[in-house]
Design an enzyme around this catalytic site. Structure first.
Site, PDB file in Angstrom:
ATOM      1  CB  SER A  78      -8.829  -4.729  -5.004  1.00 59.73           C
ATOM      2  OG  SER A  78     -10.066  -4.728  -5.710  1.00 59.73           O
TER       3      SER A  78
ATOM      4  CG  ASN B 110     -16.263   4.710 -10.375  1.00 62.81           C
ATOM      5  OD1 ASN B 110     -15.591   3.676 -10.325  1.00 62.81           O
ATOM      6  ND2 ASN B 110     -16.151   5.587 -11.362  1.00 62.81           N
TER       7      ASN B 110
ATOM      8  CB  THR C  60       5.827  18.624  35.284  1.00 61.88           C
ATOM      9  OG1 THR C  60       6.701  19.092  36.301  1.00 61.88           O
ATOM     10  CG2 THR C  60       4.383  18.882  35.715  1.00 61.88           C
ATOM     11  CG  HIS C  61       9.714  19.021  33.011  1.00 58.54           C
ATOM     12  ND1 HIS C  61       9.856  19.620  31.780  1.00 58.54           N
ATOM     13  CD2 HIS C  61       9.020  19.893  33.776  1.00 58.54           C
ATOM     14  CE1 HIS C  61       9.285  20.803  31.800  1.00 58.54           C
ATOM     15  NE2 HIS C  61       8.763  21.005  32.995  1.00 58.54           N
TER      16      HIS C  61
ATOM     17  CB  SER D 270      14.060 -12.514  29.022  1.00 60.04           C
ATOM     18  OG  SER D 270      15.319 -12.812  28.478  1.00 60.04           O
TER      19      SER D 270
ATOM     20  CE  LYS E 266      13.978  -7.602  31.271  1.00 58.26           C
ATOM     21  NZ  LYS E 266      14.766  -7.513  30.051  1.00 58.26           N
TER      22      LYS E 266
ATOM     23  CG  ASN F 290      10.465  -8.604  28.984  1.00 56.07           C
ATOM     24  OD1 ASN F 290      11.119  -8.022  29.849  1.00 56.07           O
ATOM     25  ND2 ASN F 290      10.983  -9.527  28.193  1.00 56.07           N
TER      26      ASN F 290
ATOM     27  CD  GLU G 144       8.086  -3.555  26.154  1.00 57.98           C
ATOM     28  OE1 GLU G 144       8.432  -4.364  25.277  1.00 57.98           O
ATOM     29  OE2 GLU G 144       8.636  -3.488  27.265  1.00 57.98           O
TER      30      GLU G 144
ATOM     31  CE1 TYR H 295     -12.612   4.468  -7.296  1.00 58.48           C
ATOM     32  CE2 TYR H 295     -11.891   4.119  -9.554  1.00 58.48           C
ATOM     33  CZ  TYR H 295     -11.933   3.711  -8.244  1.00 58.48           C
ATOM     34  OH  TYR H 295     -11.298   2.556  -7.862  1.00 58.48           O
TER      35      TYR H 295
ATOM     36  CD  GLN I  62      -8.236  -1.937  -6.582  1.00 60.51           C
ATOM     37  OE1 GLN I  62      -9.223  -1.944  -7.291  1.00 60.51           O
ATOM     38  NE2 GLN I  62      -7.117  -2.550  -6.919  1.00 60.51           N
TER      39      GLN I  62
ATOM     40  CE  LYS J  17     -12.063  -0.905  -1.675  1.00 62.44           C
ATOM     41  NZ  LYS J  17     -11.326   0.197  -2.355  1.00 62.44           N
TER      42      LYS J  17
HETATM   43  N1  ARG Z   1     -11.962  -2.126  -6.841  1.00 67.00           N
HETATM   44  C1  ARG Z   1     -12.270  -0.770  -7.115  1.00 67.00           C
HETATM   45  C2  ARG Z   1     -11.937   0.098  -5.906  1.00 67.00           C
HETATM   46  O1  ARG Z   1     -11.709  -0.421  -4.891  1.00 67.00           O
HETATM   47  C3  ARG Z   1     -13.720  -0.626  -7.425  1.00 67.00           C
HETATM   48  C4  ARG Z   1     -14.045   0.547  -8.287  1.00 67.00           C
HETATM   49  C5  ARG Z   1     -13.493   0.355  -9.631  1.00 67.00           C
HETATM   50  N2  ARG Z   1     -13.905   1.367 -10.535  1.00 67.00           N
HETATM   51  C6  ARG Z   1     -13.326   1.534 -11.725  1.00 67.00           C
HETATM   52  N3  ARG Z   1     -13.766   2.479 -12.456  1.00 67.00           N
HETATM   53  N4  ARG Z   1     -12.306   0.796 -12.100  1.00 67.00           N
HETATM   54  O2  ARG Z   1     -11.897   1.304  -5.973  1.00 67.00           O
END
Ligand code: ARG
Length: 465
Positions: A31, A118, A163-164, A285, A291, A293, A298, A325, A330, A333
């Site tokens: 990650s 974790n 309205t509408h 455009s 145009k 835009n 948008e 966990y 992961q 993110k």
């Molecule tokens: N990269 C992991 C995450 O984002 C970190 C935690 C990993 N923990 C584990 N027991 N493999 O969640």
């Protein structure tokens, strides 16, 4: 196993494995490409953890000092862009820990005492989201202030209310804009409220069950500015409800801005011609020379889709996970980062764009004159003369039909024609048929009367000051 053979393994957890992890699996599970964004917070968390370990006598003060020096150097390397991130080291946590150990040796290896990735990652994400929430709150305020600037110029500018998407009753443009101020007010409340639940410390939960070291979680919470600790270790490492809430608040905020955008797009189209969006927010455009835009609104409307999508991703990510966990987490993110990035840049560009809007009052007024916008006012007039509302409604409907046939507005009908629909109509009727009379009469809190809009603006100014 000797210390030496431990050091030969590339992964810090590989002691019990008989073969190295497959390259493809490394790429699949790593990650670091995205979670390196957490680095600054990972270091903050590690510093607070190490200081607590030192204060509790779990590691020596000499180790704490070495860890502090090492982590601060690493932070400087990351900020300077010279830190080398290695996919082999999986994630932000292991990359930083390995570098620390390379720098300071055994003291670096002691940092992870009483901690797990974790509770570490849950802490990092919360710290990151806390900062993002504060930035979003500031962004909302800036946008609110830009709405106020525009609304203050249009306290008594009349436009048709719809309205509408059909002309309904006249409203003031200031009042219309203030509707969005209210939506943003609630959005800010949602972010501020969600921040309270973000701002609890997971560290100390360790892998899932807590730790046998004599830790001091309150001290870590205080150092990191958390309002308290997560009170159940299993919950602390596993739930991401705070991230889902943050994304839900973001999706609602984007949805509000998407509705606003839809209006800006309509109003700026030549069919409406109520507003003009400054050229710097529009594009032309490549084929049609005429145009201009409205790309920015948008895209706001379009980007709302991706934030709504992130909300669904996170809900789905969570729904099947048993305690505690799981690596699924992961995946929280990228949607979170993208949500915050999208919301922040949208807030910023929106505030700028509103400052570049010019209003065509004459077109707004003309549109309000064209759709029998004061028909309700005529019905209310008849009610005030003693007619039951339902009968008044019917009488006015017939008057509108008559005006449609004549191709004119109610206010253009001569008194004797109006009187065909009710004998209680007198010459004072014309004052209620004007747009100004109509808006001025809605003079209560929440109403569109200029006097009320002025007060709403005052309350709003106070709120964001
Ligand atoms: N990269 C992991 C995450 O984002 C970190 C935690 C990993 N923990 C584990 N027991 N493999 O969640």
């Amino acid at each position: 196993m000797s210390e030496n053979s431990l050091n030969k393994k590339s992964e810090s957890w590989s002691g019990r494995f008989n073969e190295p992890v497959a390259e493809l699996v490394k790429r699949y599970t790593a990650s670091v490409d995205f979670d390196k964004r957490l680095a600054e917070f990972d270091i903050q968390g590690s510093l607070a953890h190490a200081q607590m370990l030192g204060a509790q006598g779990i590691i020596s003060q000499a180790d704490v000092s070495a860890i502090e020096t090492g982590l601060n150097e690493i932070l400087a390397e990351i900020q300077a862009g010279s830190f080398e991130w290695l996919l082999d080291l999986e994630d932000v946590h292991l990359n930083i820990e390995k570098r620390l150990t390379d720098k300071i040796g055994d003291a670096g290896k002691r940092l992870h005492t009483g901690r797990s990735r974790n509770d570490q990652v849950a802490t990092d994400v919360r710290l990151w989201l806390r900062t993002a929430s504060d930035a979003i709150l500031a962004g909302i305020k800036n946008l609110q202030s830009s709405i106020l600037e525009l609304a203050e110029q249009h306290v008594d500018t009349i436009m048709p209310g719809f309205t509408h998407l059909q002309v309904a009753q006249p409203v003031t443009f200031g009042h219309h804009l203030m509707a969005y101020f209210e939506m943003l007010k609630r959005d800010a409340e949602r972010f501020a409220d969600c921040r309270k639940r973000i701002n609890k410390l997971p560290l100390g939960a360790a892998a899932l069950a807590g730790t046998s070291y004599p830790i001091n979680r309150e001290l870590v919470a205080k150092t990191l500015g958390f309002d308290g600790v997560c009170e159940n270790s299993l919950d602390a490492v596993s739930d991401r409800d705070f991230a889902i809430e943050f994304t839900a608040a973001s999706a609602l905020l984007m949805t509000h801005l998407s509705r606003f955008s839809e209006e800006l797009i309509l109003w700026s189209s030549p069919r409406f011609a109520f507003i003009d969006i400054a050229d710097r927010f529009c594009t032309g455009s490549s084929i049609m020379p005429q145009k201009k835009n409205p790309d920015v609104p948008e895209l706001v409307r379009g980007k709302t889709g991706r934030v709504n999508g992130h909300l669904v991703s996170l809900l789905t990510l969570m729904k099947g996970q048993p305690l505690a966990y799981n690596k699924d987490n992961q995946e929280d993110k990228e949607p979170l980062f993208d949500t915050a990035d999208t919301v922040l840049i949208t807030l910023e560009i929106y505030a700028d764009m509103l400052r570049g809007i010019s209003v065509n009052k004459a077109n707004m007024r003309q549109a309000a004159l064209e759709g029998f916008a004061t028909a309700t006012d005529l019905a209310d007039y008849l009610v005030k003369k003693g007619m039951p509302f339902r009968d008044a409604h019917e009488a006015v409907a017939l008057a509108v039909k008559h005006a449609v046939n004549k191709g004119c507005d109610l206010a253009d009908l001569p008194l004797n024609e109006l009187q065909q629909f009710s004998s209680s109509i007198a010459s004072d009727v014309f004052s209620v048929l004007t747009l100004e009379g109509s808006v001025a009469s809605r003079d209560h809190i929440g109403g569109t009367a200029p006097a009320q809009v002025k007060q709403a603006l005052q309350r709003a100014r106070q709120l964001i000051s």
